[in-house]
Design an enzyme around this catalytic site. Sequence first.
Site, PDB file in Angstrom:
ATOM      1  N   LYS A  33      -2.988  -1.993   7.946  1.00 19.55           N
ATOM      2  CA  LYS A  33      -3.164  -3.439   8.059  1.00 19.55           C
ATOM      3  C   LYS A  33      -2.314  -4.128   7.005  1.00 19.55           C
ATOM      4  O   LYS A  33      -1.898  -3.529   6.014  1.00 19.55           O
ATOM      5  CB  LYS A  33      -4.640  -3.797   7.902  1.00 19.55           C
ATOM      6  N   HIS A  61      -8.617   5.231   2.088  1.00 20.80           N
ATOM      7  CA  HIS A  61      -8.057   3.884   2.000  1.00 20.80           C
ATOM      8  C   HIS A  61      -8.824   2.996   1.023  1.00 20.80           C
ATOM      9  O   HIS A  61      -8.711   1.780   1.079  1.00 20.80           O
ATOM     10  CB  HIS A  61      -8.101   3.213   3.382  1.00 20.80           C
ATOM     11  N   ASP A  87      -4.291  -1.523  -2.110  1.00 19.87           N
ATOM     12  CA  ASP A  87      -3.045  -2.281  -2.232  1.00 19.87           C
ATOM     13  C   ASP A  87      -2.759  -2.652  -3.681  1.00 19.87           C
ATOM     14  O   ASP A  87      -3.624  -3.187  -4.377  1.00 19.87           O
ATOM     15  CB  ASP A  87      -3.118  -3.558  -1.402  1.00 19.87           C
ATOM     16  N   ASP A  93       0.880  -1.172   0.000  1.00 17.22           N
ATOM     17  CA  ASP A  93       0.000   0.000   0.000  1.00 17.22           C
ATOM     18  C   ASP A  93       0.912   1.214   0.000  1.00 17.22           C
ATOM     19  O   ASP A  93       1.603   1.490   0.975  1.00 17.22           O
ATOM     20  CB  ASP A  93      -0.881  -0.029   1.254  1.00 17.22           C
ATOM     21  N   TYR A 123       1.485   1.297  14.644  1.00 15.40           N
ATOM     22  CA  TYR A 123       0.473   0.967  13.643  1.00 15.40           C
ATOM     23  C   TYR A 123       0.723   1.778  12.380  1.00 15.40           C
ATOM     24  O   TYR A 123       0.757   3.001  12.401  1.00 15.40           O
ATOM     25  CB  TYR A 123      -0.940   1.252  14.165  1.00 15.40           C
ATOM     26  N   GLY A 161      18.486  -6.042  -0.283  1.00 17.50           N
ATOM     27  CA  GLY A 161      18.626  -7.364  -0.876  1.00 17.50           C
ATOM     28  C   GLY A 161      17.370  -8.195  -0.856  1.00 17.50           C
ATOM     29  O   GLY A 161      17.277  -9.198  -1.557  1.00 17.50           O
ATOM     30  N   ASN A 162      16.365  -7.808  -0.042  1.00 15.25           N
ATOM     31  CA  ASN A 162      15.138  -8.577   0.075  1.00 15.25           C
ATOM     32  C   ASN A 162      14.078  -7.668   0.679  1.00 15.25           C
ATOM     33  O   ASN A 162      14.352  -6.961   1.645  1.00 15.25           O
ATOM     34  CB  ASN A 162      15.377  -9.800   0.970  1.00 15.25           C
TER      35      ASN A 162
END
EC number: 3.1.3.11
Length: 381
Positions: A230, A20, A52, A13, A227, A102-103
């Site tokens: 989600k 949202h 998303d 997101d 937070y 790298g990831n």
Amino acid sequence: MGEKITLSVIKADIGGYVGHSSVHPRLLETAERYLAASKLLIDYRVTHVGDDINLIMTHKYGVDSPEIHHLAWNVFLQCTEVARELKLYGAGQDLLSDAFSGNVKGMGPGVAEMEFEERKSEPVIVFAADKTEPGAWNFPLYKMFADPFNTIGLVIDPKMHQGFRFEVYDLIKNERVEFSLPEEMYDLLVFIGAPGRYCIKSVYSKTTGEIAAVSSTQRLNLMAGRYVGKDDPVCIVRCQSGLPAVGEALEPFANPHLVAGWMRGSHIGPLMPVGLNQAAPTRFDGPPRVVAMGFQLTGGRLVGPQDLFADVAFDKARQIANEIANYLRSLGPFEPHRLPLEDMEYTTMPEVMAKLKSRFVKVGMDEKTQRFAAELELGAK
């Protein structure tokens, strides 16, 4: 042995439109343009559910490939620039680092990947959810691969009759454990019945040893320490020929189950199966949504997607989800609509508790005794 194909689904997101609810078309166009220019991929699709962006990619670099993860990271960075230009809400919120290392695991985006040799026919379903957490897949994955009342193939298909191995992650302790089903079914249920902590990461066929399903298990609040939205997980399920039929993989969603997430990530709500054109949650920023995109793989090429939940057969599930949503919304800030206190750690709850700490007194203790007890406690420290 034939050549193996890797199917990677990486999501993030990086800016909502409006609020949202959805993804602005320019972000999807930016992601499409960037992936189209890459020489690393066999094929790709750019989709979204809610706010998303999902990058569905096939390649030959295996899981956890630095090249593929870097590609996805750069796509999300490019989209973040557009999101900031448009002043979209939460621009770049899932990107928890300034530099690629790298990831993308641990950096914010959700990742589900599997490597396999294509069968004679290779149908796969990519599930993507919004306004919920990784544990949302526990119930449907259990139903698909362990419940004969859902998946009759477990009883009558010789290739499925031996059962499946479930790999479960403890998201708090960062540990993993495997269960062999059906003989360890009750042991598995002890853990996956607590989806806020224990998540099914992958499922393997005991007959062939091949991977059958994999999910994203990243929890943003645990990575960021606060937070930040989600987790909105993704999941890949292979189907047919010793694995659940497409219809068996979809069936668990016909009766919406309750998941954590919804408004501000702090509420329980029904996971509503919807078509891609209904994947823009708006009511109280929800209810939580899930889409199912069906593909046939041929030489790594993605034939599809077929919008599987757009079927009218899921209209009743959507009606049930709306009825559940009505009831839960009537409870407002009271549990079980609001998450229990232990899951409110990354909301405003700690700030409120800190502000009111001095006003809490022991029941049955007068003010003088209370002050004396506090002095004793202070002296002990």
